[in-house]
Design a protein around this motif. Structure first.
Motif, mmCIF file in Angstrom:
data_model
loop_
_atom_site.group_PDB
_atom_site.id
_atom_site.type_symbol
_atom_site.label_atom_id
_atom_site.label_comp_id
_atom_site.label_asym_id
_atom_site.label_seq_id
_atom_site.Cartn_x
_atom_site.Cartn_y
_atom_site.Cartn_z
ATOM 1 N N LYS A 22 0.838 -1.205 0.000
ATOM 2 C CA LYS A 22 0.000 0.000 0.000
ATOM 3 C C LYS A 22 0.874 1.256 0.000
ATOM 4 C CE LYS A 22 -4.104 -2.038 2.095
ATOM 5 N NZ LYS A 22 -4.951 -2.128 3.304
ATOM 6 N N TYR A 24 4.026 1.533 -1.231
ATOM 7 C CA TYR A 24 4.651 1.669 -2.557
ATOM 8 C C TYR A 24 3.633 2.133 -3.606
ATOM 9 C CZ TYR A 24 8.417 -1.040 -0.368
ATOM 10 O OH TYR A 24 9.408 -1.492 0.467
ATOM 11 N N CYS A 25 2.429 1.572 -3.564
ATOM 12 C CA CYS A 25 1.402 1.969 -4.543
ATOM 13 C C CYS A 25 0.994 3.428 -4.375
ATOM 14 C CB CYS A 25 0.180 1.058 -4.451
ATOM 15 S SG CYS A 25 0.435 -0.593 -5.156
ATOM 16 N N SER A 31 -0.110 2.537 -10.407
ATOM 17 C CA SER A 31 0.162 1.424 -9.501
ATOM 18 C C SER A 31 -1.129 0.928 -8.888
ATOM 19 C CB SER A 31 1.136 1.874 -8.409
ATOM 20 O OG SER A 31 2.352 2.280 -8.997
ATOM 21 N N LYS A 32 -1.166 -0.371 -8.610
ATOM 22 C CA LYS A 32 -2.382 -0.944 -8.039
ATOM 23 C C LYS A 32 -2.097 -2.329 -7.472
ATOM 24 C CE LYS A 32 -3.728 -2.762 -12.543
ATOM 25 N NZ LYS A 32 -4.680 -2.677 -13.638
ATOM 26 N N PHE A 59 0.920 -6.929 -7.095
ATOM 27 C CA PHE A 59 0.736 -5.507 -7.323
ATOM 28 C C PHE A 59 1.590 -5.040 -8.494
ATOM 29 C CE2 PHE A 59 4.243 -6.028 -4.440
ATOM 30 C CZ PHE A 59 5.108 -4.954 -4.586
ATOM 31 N N GLU A 60 1.279 -3.843 -8.963
ATOM 32 C CA GLU A 60 2.046 -3.208 -10.033
ATOM 33 C C GLU A 60 2.506 -1.844 -9.560
ATOM 34 O OE1 GLU A 60 -0.340 -2.969 -13.564
ATOM 35 O OE2 GLU A 60 -0.578 -5.148 -13.685
ATOM 36 N N LEU A 61 3.767 -1.527 -9.832
ATOM 37 C CA LEU A 61 4.305 -0.185 -9.617
ATOM 38 C C LEU A 61 4.637 0.374 -10.987
ATOM 39 C CD1 LEU A 61 6.719 -0.692 -6.577
ATOM 40 C CD2 LEU A 61 4.323 0.046 -6.578
#
Length: 167
Positions: A22, A24-25, A31-32, A59-61
């Motif tokens: 959470k 980092y996003c 990002s998600k 997750f994606e950054l």
């Protein structure tokens, strides 16, 4: 059939994968969180994690896929692995440096590297500096390198001055 990403870095946390993801996003655009799994009763005698706790969190950054794993205290991050954040402007450098280093280890800040509050290492890299290092004029590129070695957070203008031979 949905295409599955061939390579995805997996980050091993003790128990704070969800909190870290959470965090980092919230820092990186585009990002998600894409999926979450939880520990059940199976294997509890080995992993000792409470039922219902997050096991993995995908997750994606900025579009790059990752997985966070709550694996326990056996392993810790170290500087042998870091993530580079390529920045065009000083404003970007200031943003990523400020947010990622908040609560991290200030002793681990040198030459654009920092360690965040979860122990993960990051390199905040100005793209203009990388261009300076590629210069065929090695005198200029070495001046920029020498200036960089004296910095914690990198300063594009100061690196440019060193590259140009200005004091």
């Amino acid at each position: 059939m949905q295409r599955v990403q061939k390579l995805t870095p997996c980050l091993w946390f003790d128990t704070q994968a969800e909190e870290a993801v959470k965090f980092y996003c919230s820092i990186f655009d585009h990002s998600k969180i894409t999926d979450t799994t939880h520990y059940g009763k199976a294997g509890q005698e080995i992993h000792a994690m409470p039922e219902g706790m997050v096991l993995t969190i995908s997750f994606e950054l900025d579009g790059q896929p990752f997985t966070g794993l709550n694996g326990g205290p056996q392993f810790k991050f170290n500087e042998a692995v870091s993530f580079q954040v390529n920045c065009q402007t000083q404003e970007e450098i200031d943003h990523y440096w400020g947010t990622l280093s908040a609560g991290g280890d200030p002793r681990a800040q040198q030459c654009g590297w920092l360690k965040d509050k979860f122990g993960l290492s990051w390199q905040i890299v100005p793209i203009p500096f990388m261009d300076m290092l590629k210069s065929p004029d090695t005198t200029k590129s070495q001046r920029a390198m020498q200036a960089m070695m004296q910095m914690r957070k990198l300063d594009i203008a100061a690196l440019q001055r060193a590259f140009d031979g200005e004091s």
